[in-house]
Design a protein around this motif. Structure first.
Motif, PDB file in Angstrom:
ATOM      1  N   VAL A 212      -7.333   7.212   6.613  1.00 22.41           N
ATOM      2  CA  VAL A 212      -7.452   5.918   5.950  1.00 22.41           C
ATOM      3  C   VAL A 212      -7.814   6.101   4.486  1.00 22.41           C
ATOM      4  O   VAL A 212      -7.253   5.430   3.595  1.00 22.41           O
ATOM      5  N   ARG A 213      -8.747   7.026   4.212  1.00 22.41           N
ATOM      6  CA  ARG A 213      -9.143   7.277   2.825  1.00 22.41           C
ATOM      7  C   ARG A 213      -7.958   7.740   1.994  1.00 22.41           C
ATOM      8  O   ARG A 213      -7.732   7.265   0.869  1.00 22.41           O
ATOM      9  N   ASP A 214      -7.193   8.693   2.535  1.00 21.54           N
ATOM     10  CA  ASP A 214      -6.030   9.210   1.803  1.00 21.54           C
ATOM     11  C   ASP A 214      -4.998   8.112   1.573  1.00 21.54           C
ATOM     12  O   ASP A 214      -4.379   8.042   0.507  1.00 21.54           O
ATOM     13  N   GLU A 215      -4.826   7.251   2.588  1.00 22.80           N
ATOM     14  CA  GLU A 215      -3.837   6.177   2.481  1.00 22.80           C
ATOM     15  C   GLU A 215      -4.180   5.210   1.354  1.00 22.80           C
ATOM     16  O   GLU A 215      -3.315   4.858   0.538  1.00 22.80           O
ATOM     17  N   TRP A 216      -5.458   4.800   1.272  1.00 21.49           N
ATOM     18  CA  TRP A 216      -5.832   3.820   0.255  1.00 21.49           C
ATOM     19  C   TRP A 216      -5.938   4.447  -1.129  1.00 21.49           C
ATOM     20  O   TRP A 216      -5.658   3.787  -2.139  1.00 21.49           O
ATOM     21  N   SER A 217      -6.284   5.700  -1.203  1.00 25.23           N
ATOM     22  CA  SER A 217      -6.277   6.387  -2.496  1.00 25.23           C
ATOM     23  C   SER A 217      -4.844   6.498  -3.013  1.00 25.23           C
ATOM     24  O   SER A 217      -4.586   6.331  -4.212  1.00 25.23           O
ATOM     25  N   ALA A 218      -3.907   6.757  -2.088  1.00 22.00           N
ATOM     26  CA  ALA A 218      -2.500   6.846  -2.474  1.00 22.00           C
ATOM     27  C   ALA A 218      -1.989   5.487  -2.960  1.00 22.00           C
ATOM     28  O   ALA A 218      -1.208   5.412  -3.912  1.00 22.00           O
ATOM     29  N   LYS A 219      -2.432   4.400  -2.298  1.00 24.85           N
ATOM     30  CA  LYS A 219      -2.025   3.059  -2.730  1.00 24.85           C
ATOM     31  C   LYS A 219      -2.545   2.761  -4.133  1.00 24.85           C
ATOM     32  O   LYS A 219      -1.840   2.159  -4.962  1.00 24.85           O
ATOM     33  N   ALA A 220      -3.774   3.184  -4.398  1.00 19.96           N
ATOM     34  CA  ALA A 220      -4.336   2.965  -5.734  1.00 19.96           C
ATOM     35  C   ALA A 220      -3.559   3.754  -6.780  1.00 19.96           C
ATOM     36  O   ALA A 220      -3.220   3.227  -7.851  1.00 19.96           O
ATOM     37  N   ASN A 221      -3.227   5.000  -6.462  1.00 15.94           N
ATOM     38  CA  ASN A 221      -2.503   5.849  -7.415  1.00 15.94           C
ATOM     39  C   ASN A 221      -1.078   5.359  -7.651  1.00 15.94           C
ATOM     40  O   ASN A 221      -0.484   5.627  -8.696  1.00 15.94           O
ATOM     41  N   GLU A 227      -2.464  -5.855 -12.053  1.00 14.67           N
ATOM     42  CA  GLU A 227      -2.528  -6.904 -11.041  1.00 14.67           C
ATOM     43  C   GLU A 227      -2.374  -6.313  -9.633  1.00 14.67           C
ATOM     44  O   GLU A 227      -3.121  -6.679  -8.716  1.00 14.67           O
ATOM     45  N   THR A 228      -1.424  -5.408  -9.491  1.00 14.82           N
ATOM     46  CA  THR A 228      -1.226  -4.751  -8.193  1.00 14.82           C
ATOM     47  C   THR A 228      -2.452  -3.927  -7.825  1.00 14.82           C
ATOM     48  O   THR A 228      -2.899  -3.927  -6.666  1.00 14.82           O
ATOM     49  N   LEU A 229      -3.000  -3.225  -8.814  1.00 15.10           N
ATOM     50  CA  LEU A 229      -4.189  -2.407  -8.568  1.00 15.10           C
ATOM     51  C   LEU A 229      -5.361  -3.278  -8.135  1.00 15.10           C
ATOM     52  O   LEU A 229      -6.137  -2.898  -7.244  1.00 15.10           O
ATOM     53  N   ARG A 230      -5.487  -4.445  -8.754  1.00 14.32           N
ATOM     54  CA  ARG A 230      -6.568  -5.358  -8.398  1.00 14.32           C
ATOM     55  C   ARG A 230      -6.430  -5.830  -6.943  1.00 14.32           C
ATOM     56  O   ARG A 230      -7.411  -5.910  -6.211  1.00 14.32           O
ATOM     57  N   LYS A 231      -5.200  -6.104  -6.526  1.00 13.17           N
ATOM     58  CA  LYS A 231      -4.955  -6.520  -5.138  1.00 13.17           C
ATOM     59  C   LYS A 231      -5.256  -5.381  -4.166  1.00 13.17           C
ATOM     60  O   LYS A 231      -5.875  -5.583  -3.102  1.00 13.17           O
ATOM     61  N   VAL A 232      -4.848  -4.168  -4.516  1.00 11.74           N
ATOM     62  CA  VAL A 232      -5.137  -2.998  -3.682  1.00 11.74           C
ATOM     63  C   VAL A 232      -6.647  -2.806  -3.551  1.00 11.74           C
ATOM     64  O   VAL A 232      -7.167  -2.527  -2.463  1.00 11.74           O
ATOM     65  N   MET A 233      -7.354  -2.982  -4.661  1.00 15.87           N
ATOM     66  CA  MET A 233      -8.796  -2.809  -4.647  1.00 15.87           C
ATOM     67  C   MET A 233      -9.463  -3.827  -3.714  1.00 15.87           C
ATOM     68  O   MET A 233     -10.331  -3.478  -2.910  1.00 15.87           O
TER      69      MET A 233
END
Length: 269
Positions: A212-221, A227-233
């Motif tokens: 899960v950690r790797d998945e969400w870090s990849a989404k952030a990167n 705007e997309t980064l804010r939604k991911v966060m």
């Protein structure tokens, strides 16, 4: 002219290929598992013990009934000073023909962790016990560890328990060997020490959380704009808060901050 020869039933059975026999057994086990067996009654899943369900004693008895297997036990007493230990061979016989179908081996001893020690009744008992017959055990828990004061058990009090456990282990090993059920089940692990089960569960959870950690870090990167980064966060924070994963949240926040800095500088995803 070619003569038609009808083989005796015994000859036909002998002519069957070993592969077809194994396949037939496997299909039977699958059907019994689907229509008769119940999860957590006849088989179960133990965290960290692999993908296969573990065969429980009641499940082994169902398979014995299905394949008309009678179980007989040969017990070897390997006990020594201060220890009770039994090695048991479970022999499978066909109930109708008496034919020996196979066997399984099981062993149990009072030197196993869960039989060797018990929690002290009170502080006074712990202090009154000889130093070589007591210990302080450390265990893991979320966010730290705990300690338990333990004293040595009396092996003779557990003789019947370890004999029954050795018989159970031997029977389940026999059933897996004889019924070709190893593809569906692993060896019985229901008697694992509770502390070991907890450690396995924690290790499995840690592995899952790392994914899960790797998945969400990849989404952030991969965020292409702020705007997309804010939604991911926003979505990621909810995930880590729900899982109470502080380490994962910290790593995710670091990835979000790093990607935010890159976006400000106009770096591509």
């Amino acid at each position: 002219m070619n003569a038609v020869v009808e083989l005796p039933r015994s000859a036909i059975a002998q002519a069957a290929s070993p592969a077809s026999v194994v396949l037939t057994h496997a299909k039977t086990v699958q059907e019994v598992m689907k229509s008769v067996m119940k999860s957590n009654v006849h088989y179960g899943t133990i965290p960290g013990a692999g993908d296969k369900p573990t065969l429980l004693k009641s499940g082994a008895e169902v398979l014995c009934m299905t394949f008309r297997i009678a179980d007989k036990y040969e017990v070897t007493d390997l006990s020594g000073p201060g220890s009770i230990r039994y090695r048991v061979t479970c022999v499978a016989e066909h109930q109708q023909t008496g034919e020996i179908l196979g066997s399984g081996l099981g062993e149990c001893s009072t030197d196993e962790e869960k039989y060797r020690w018990r929690k002290a009744v009170c502080k006074e008992e712990f202090e009154a016990t000889s130093p070589d017959m007591r210990r302080t055990k450390f265990g893991r828990k979320q966010g730290g560890h705990y300690t338990v004061e333990q004293v040595r058990t009396e092996p003779a009090d557990l003789a019947n328990t370890v004999l029954k456990m050795a018989c159970k282990r031997a029977k389940i090993a026999m059933v897996l060997n004889v019924t070709a059920a190893s593809d569906m089940f692993s060896q019985d692990l229901e008697d694992l020490d509770a502390e070991l089960v907890r450690h396995l569960a924690e290790d499995e959870r840690e592995g899952q959380m790392q994914v899960v950690r790797d998945e969400w870090s990849a989404k952030a990167n991969a965020a292409g704009n702020e705007e997309t980064l804010r939604k991911v966060m926003q979505d990621g924070v909810k995930v880590f808060q729900s899982a109470r994963d502080k380490d994962g949240y910290a790593a995710f926040a670091k990835a979000v901050q790093a990607r935010g800095a890159e976006l400000k500088q106009g770096a591509p995803a």
